[in-house]
Design a protein around this motif. Structure first.
Motif, PDB file in Angstrom:
ATOM      1  N   ALA A   1       0.830  -1.214   0.000  1.00  8.16           N
ATOM      2  CA  ALA A   1       0.000   0.000   0.000  1.00  8.16           C
ATOM      3  C   ALA A   1       0.861   1.259   0.000  1.00  8.16           C
ATOM      4  CB  ALA A   1      -0.937  -0.012   1.207  1.00  8.16           C
ATOM      5  N   ALA A   2       1.926   1.255   0.792  1.00 14.58           N
ATOM      6  CA  ALA A   2       2.792   2.437   0.884  1.00 14.58           C
ATOM      7  C   ALA A   2       3.557   2.696  -0.413  1.00 14.58           C
ATOM      8  CB  ALA A   2       3.772   2.276   2.042  1.00 14.58           C
ATOM      9  N   GLY A   3       3.778   1.656  -1.202  1.00 13.96           N
ATOM     10  CA  GLY A   3       4.474   1.827  -2.476  1.00 13.96           C
ATOM     11  C   GLY A   3       3.593   2.384  -3.578  1.00 13.96           C
ATOM     12  N   ALA A   4       2.288   2.333  -3.405  1.00  8.91           N
ATOM     13  CA  ALA A   4       1.371   2.793  -4.450  1.00  8.91           C
ATOM     14  C   ALA A   4       1.572   4.265  -4.815  1.00  8.91           C
ATOM     15  CB  ALA A   4      -0.072   2.509  -4.053  1.00  8.91           C
ATOM     16  N   PRO A   5       1.703   5.206  -3.858  1.00  8.18           N
ATOM     17  CA  PRO A   5       1.915   6.604  -4.257  1.00  8.18           C
ATOM     18  C   PRO A   5       3.167   6.810  -5.104  1.00  8.18           C
ATOM     19  CG  PRO A   5       1.198   6.515  -1.982  1.00  8.18           C
ATOM     20  CD  PRO A   5       1.476   5.086  -2.413  1.00  8.18           C
ATOM     21  N   LEU A   6       4.213   6.073  -4.819  1.00  4.59           N
ATOM     22  CA  LEU A   6       5.427   6.163  -5.639  1.00  4.59           C
ATOM     23  C   LEU A   6       5.132   5.678  -7.062  1.00  4.59           C
ATOM     24  CD1 LEU A   6       8.426   6.811  -5.852  1.00  4.59           C
ATOM     25  CD2 LEU A   6       8.903   4.507  -5.020  1.00  4.59           C
ATOM     26  N   TYR A   7       4.373   4.584  -7.167  1.00  2.20           N
ATOM     27  CA  TYR A   7       3.977   4.064  -8.474  1.00  2.20           C
ATOM     28  C   TYR A   7       3.116   5.085  -9.220  1.00  2.20           C
ATOM     29  CZ  TYR A   7       1.503   1.210 -11.908  1.00  2.20           C
ATOM     30  OH  TYR A   7       0.959   0.730 -13.062  1.00  2.20           O
ATOM     31  N   TRP A   8       2.175   5.713  -8.505  1.00  4.24           N
ATOM     32  CA  TRP A   8       1.323   6.725  -9.138  1.00  4.24           C
ATOM     33  C   TRP A   8       2.168   7.870  -9.682  1.00  4.24           C
ATOM     34  CZ3 TRP A   8      -2.112   7.137  -4.178  1.00  4.24           C
ATOM     35  CH2 TRP A   8      -2.896   5.991  -4.057  1.00  4.24           C
ATOM     36  N   TRP A   9       3.117   8.331  -8.873  1.00  2.00           N
ATOM     37  CA  TRP A   9       3.973   9.437  -9.285  1.00  2.00           C
ATOM     38  C   TRP A   9       4.838   9.043 -10.478  1.00  2.00           C
ATOM     39  CZ3 TRP A   9       9.412   9.707  -8.855  1.00  2.00           C
ATOM     40  CH2 TRP A   9       9.951  10.939  -9.207  1.00  2.00           C
ATOM     41  N   ALA A  10       5.461   7.860 -10.400  1.00  2.00           N
ATOM     42  CA  ALA A  10       6.346   7.399 -11.473  1.00  2.00           C
ATOM     43  C   ALA A  10       5.597   7.186 -12.779  1.00  2.00           C
ATOM     44  CB  ALA A  10       7.054   6.112 -11.057  1.00  2.00           C
ATOM     45  N   SER A  11       4.325   6.803 -12.694  1.00  2.00           N
ATOM     46  CA  SER A  11       3.554   6.566 -13.917  1.00  2.00           C
ATOM     47  C   SER A  11       2.851   7.831 -14.401  1.00  2.00           C
ATOM     48  CB  SER A  11       2.533   5.444 -13.696  1.00  2.00           C
ATOM     49  OG  SER A  11       1.592   5.814 -12.703  1.00  2.00           O
ATOM     50  N   GLY A  12       3.028   8.949 -13.698  1.00  2.00           N
ATOM     51  CA  GLY A  12       2.441  10.213 -14.128  1.00  2.00           C
ATOM     52  C   GLY A  12       0.941  10.314 -13.902  1.00  2.00           C
ATOM     53  N   MET A  13       0.425   9.572 -12.952  1.00  2.00           N
ATOM     54  CA  MET A  13      -1.010   9.568 -12.687  1.00  2.00           C
ATOM     55  C   MET A  13      -1.425  10.879 -12.020  1.00  2.00           C
ATOM     56  SD  MET A  13      -3.224   6.730 -10.569  1.00  2.00           S
ATOM     57  CE  MET A  13      -2.605   5.363 -11.530  1.00  2.00           C
ATOM     58  N   SER A  14      -2.482  11.486 -12.528  1.00  2.17           N
ATOM     59  CA  SER A  14      -3.000  12.718 -11.927  1.00  2.17           C
ATOM     60  C   SER A  14      -3.952  12.373 -10.784  1.00  2.17           C
ATOM     61  CB  SER A  14      -3.740  13.544 -12.975  1.00  2.17           C
ATOM     62  OG  SER A  14      -4.872  12.836 -13.440  1.00  2.17           O
ATOM     63  N   PHE A  15      -4.161  13.353  -9.893  1.00  3.68           N
ATOM     64  CA  PHE A  15      -5.052  13.075  -8.772  1.00  3.68           C
ATOM     65  C   PHE A  15      -6.471  12.802  -9.238  1.00  3.68           C
ATOM     66  CE2 PHE A  15      -8.043  14.199  -5.430  1.00  3.68           C
ATOM     67  CZ  PHE A  15      -7.642  13.285  -4.470  1.00  3.68           C
ATOM     68  N   MET A  16      -6.949  13.666 -10.122  1.00  4.64           N
ATOM     69  CA  MET A  16      -8.302  13.480 -10.659  1.00  4.64           C
ATOM     70  C   MET A  16      -8.173  13.130 -12.126  1.00  4.64           C
ATOM     71  SD  MET A  16     -10.505  13.731  -8.315  1.00  4.64           S
ATOM     72  CE  MET A  16     -12.096  14.030  -9.029  1.00  4.64           C
ATOM     73  N   PRO A  17      -8.677  12.099 -12.622  1.00  7.36           N
ATOM     74  CA  PRO A  17      -9.450  11.104 -11.901  1.00  7.36           C
ATOM     75  C   PRO A  17      -8.624   9.917 -11.410  1.00  7.36           C
ATOM     76  CG  PRO A  17      -9.696  10.689 -14.230  1.00  7.36           C
ATOM     77  CD  PRO A  17      -8.766  11.868 -14.083  1.00  7.36           C
ATOM     78  N   GLY A  18      -7.374   9.788 -11.857  1.00  8.34           N
ATOM     79  CA  GLY A  18      -6.585   8.577 -11.634  1.00  8.34           C
ATOM     80  C   GLY A  18      -6.452   8.117 -10.194  1.00  8.34           C
ATOM     81  N   ILE A  19      -5.813   8.930  -9.358  1.00  7.39           N
ATOM     82  CA  ILE A  19      -5.569   8.533  -7.974  1.00  7.39           C
ATOM     83  C   ILE A  19      -6.889   8.406  -7.221  1.00  7.39           C
ATOM     84  CG2 ILE A  19      -4.492   9.236  -5.792  1.00  7.39           C
ATOM     85  CD1 ILE A  19      -2.233  10.497  -7.540  1.00  7.39           C
ATOM     86  N   ALA A  20      -7.824   9.301  -7.498  1.00 11.80           N
ATOM     87  CA  ALA A  20      -9.139   9.224  -6.844  1.00 11.80           C
ATOM     88  C   ALA A  20      -9.823   7.892  -7.156  1.00 11.80           C
ATOM     89  CB  ALA A  20     -10.007  10.401  -7.284  1.00 11.80           C
ATOM     90  N   TRP A  21      -9.725   7.439  -8.412  1.00  8.65           N
ATOM     91  CA  TRP A  21     -10.302   6.139  -8.786  1.00  8.65           C
ATOM     92  C   TRP A  21      -9.635   5.005  -8.012  1.00  8.65           C
ATOM     93  CZ3 TRP A  21     -14.569   4.479 -10.885  1.00  8.65           C
ATOM     94  CH2 TRP A  21     -15.289   5.305 -11.748  1.00  8.65           C
ATOM     95  N   GLN A  22      -8.312   5.071  -7.907  1.00  6.17           N
ATOM     96  CA  GLN A  22      -7.579   4.008  -7.197  1.00  6.17           C
ATOM     97  C   GLN A  22      -7.990   3.957  -5.725  1.00  6.17           C
ATOM     98  OE1 GLN A  22      -6.189   2.693 -10.526  1.00  6.17           O
ATOM     99  NE2 GLN A  22      -5.677   1.634  -8.667  1.00  6.17           N
ATOM    100  N   LEU A  23      -8.104   5.130  -5.098  1.00  7.34           N
ATOM    101  CA  LEU A  23      -8.505   5.176  -3.688  1.00  7.34           C
ATOM    102  C   LEU A  23      -9.942   4.672  -3.516  1.00  7.34           C
ATOM    103  CD1 LEU A  23      -6.910   8.586  -2.669  1.00  7.34           C
ATOM    104  CD2 LEU A  23      -6.106   6.301  -2.036  1.00  7.34           C
ATOM    105  N   GLY A  24     -10.817   5.073  -4.434  1.00 11.07           N
ATOM    106  CA  GLY A  24     -12.202   4.600  -4.370  1.00 11.07           C
ATOM    107  C   GLY A  24     -12.304   3.095  -4.577  1.00 11.07           C
ATOM    108  N   LEU A  25     -11.524   2.580  -5.514  1.00 10.86           N
ATOM    109  CA  LEU A  25     -11.517   1.135  -5.779  1.00 10.86           C
ATOM    110  C   LEU A  25     -11.026   0.370  -4.551  1.00 10.86           C
ATOM    111  CD1 LEU A  25     -11.849  -1.211  -7.810  1.00 10.86           C
ATOM    112  CD2 LEU A  25      -9.501  -0.744  -8.554  1.00 10.86           C
ATOM    113  N   ALA A  26      -9.978   0.876  -3.920  1.00 12.89           N
ATOM    114  CA  ALA A  26      -9.459   0.220  -2.715  1.00 12.89           C
ATOM    115  C   ALA A  26     -10.492   0.267  -1.583  1.00 12.89           C
ATOM    116  CB  ALA A  26      -8.147   0.876  -2.277  1.00 12.89           C
ATOM    117  N   ALA A  27     -11.170   1.392  -1.428  1.00  8.41           N
ATOM    118  CA  ALA A  27     -12.188   1.507  -0.372  1.00  8.41           C
ATOM    119  C   ALA A  27     -13.349   0.547  -0.630  1.00  8.41           C
ATOM    120  CB  ALA A  27     -12.693   2.948  -0.283  1.00  8.41           C
TER     121      ALA A  27
END
Length: 153
Positions: free
Chosen positions: A27-53
């Motif tokens: 779980a802690a490695g996911a933000p690094l992966y998001w950053w390295a892959s160029g994922m934006s907060f909206m909608p990318g990271i928000a989708w990932q957080l929602g999917l995990a929840a």
């Protein structure tokens, strides 16, 4: 994540346990992966957080019913932070197939050895296998390999 999934599968086979430090590391490695892959907060990271929840909510209900272990719940929730929603749906299908085959094999072995008691399935093996498949398939361009619609080469 790939190494952590392999460790999760091995420890689940050996001890029928997936350690908290391992799922927290994923779980802690996911933000690094998001950053390295160029994922934006909206909608990318928000989708990932929602999917995990959502994953946690559904699997916690299964845990409360006694049909899924706590380590499995935490592992799949952590994996949901890494895998895009469409690939995650595919992961769940692949995981279910692998888990069903694993359960069948364990049941046959359980019966053949005339063991009694509850059958303990190391479902972390199915989660890890499907997670590795989805991680590879969703990032196939990194490996310069074409993958068809089903995710197989």
């Amino acid at each position: 994540m790939a190494i952590a999934l392999l460790i999760a599968a091995v420890t689940d086979i050996r001890r029928r346990q997936i350690d908290n430090w391992l799922t927290l590391t994923i779980a802690a490695g996911a933000p690094l992966y998001w950053w390295a892959s160029g994922m934006s907060f909206m909608p990318g990271i928000a989708w990932q957080l929602g999917l995990a929840a959502l994953t946690f909510a559904v699997l916690f209900a299964m845990f409360a019913l006694g049909v899924m272990g706590g380590g499995d719940v935490k592992l799949l929730t952590a994996v949901a932070l890494w895998i895009a929603p469409l690939w995650f749906m595919r992961l769940v299908i692949v995981m279910s197939i692998i888990g069903g085959l694993l359960t069948l094999a364990m049941w046959i072995h359980h019966r053949a050895t005339k063991r009694t008691g509850r059958l303990a399935i190391p479902y972390g093996v199915a989660i890890a296998s499907a997670g590795l498949w989805a991680l590879f398939a969703q990032n196939r361009e990194l490996f310069h390999l074409p993958v068809n619609a089903a995710g197989f080469g």
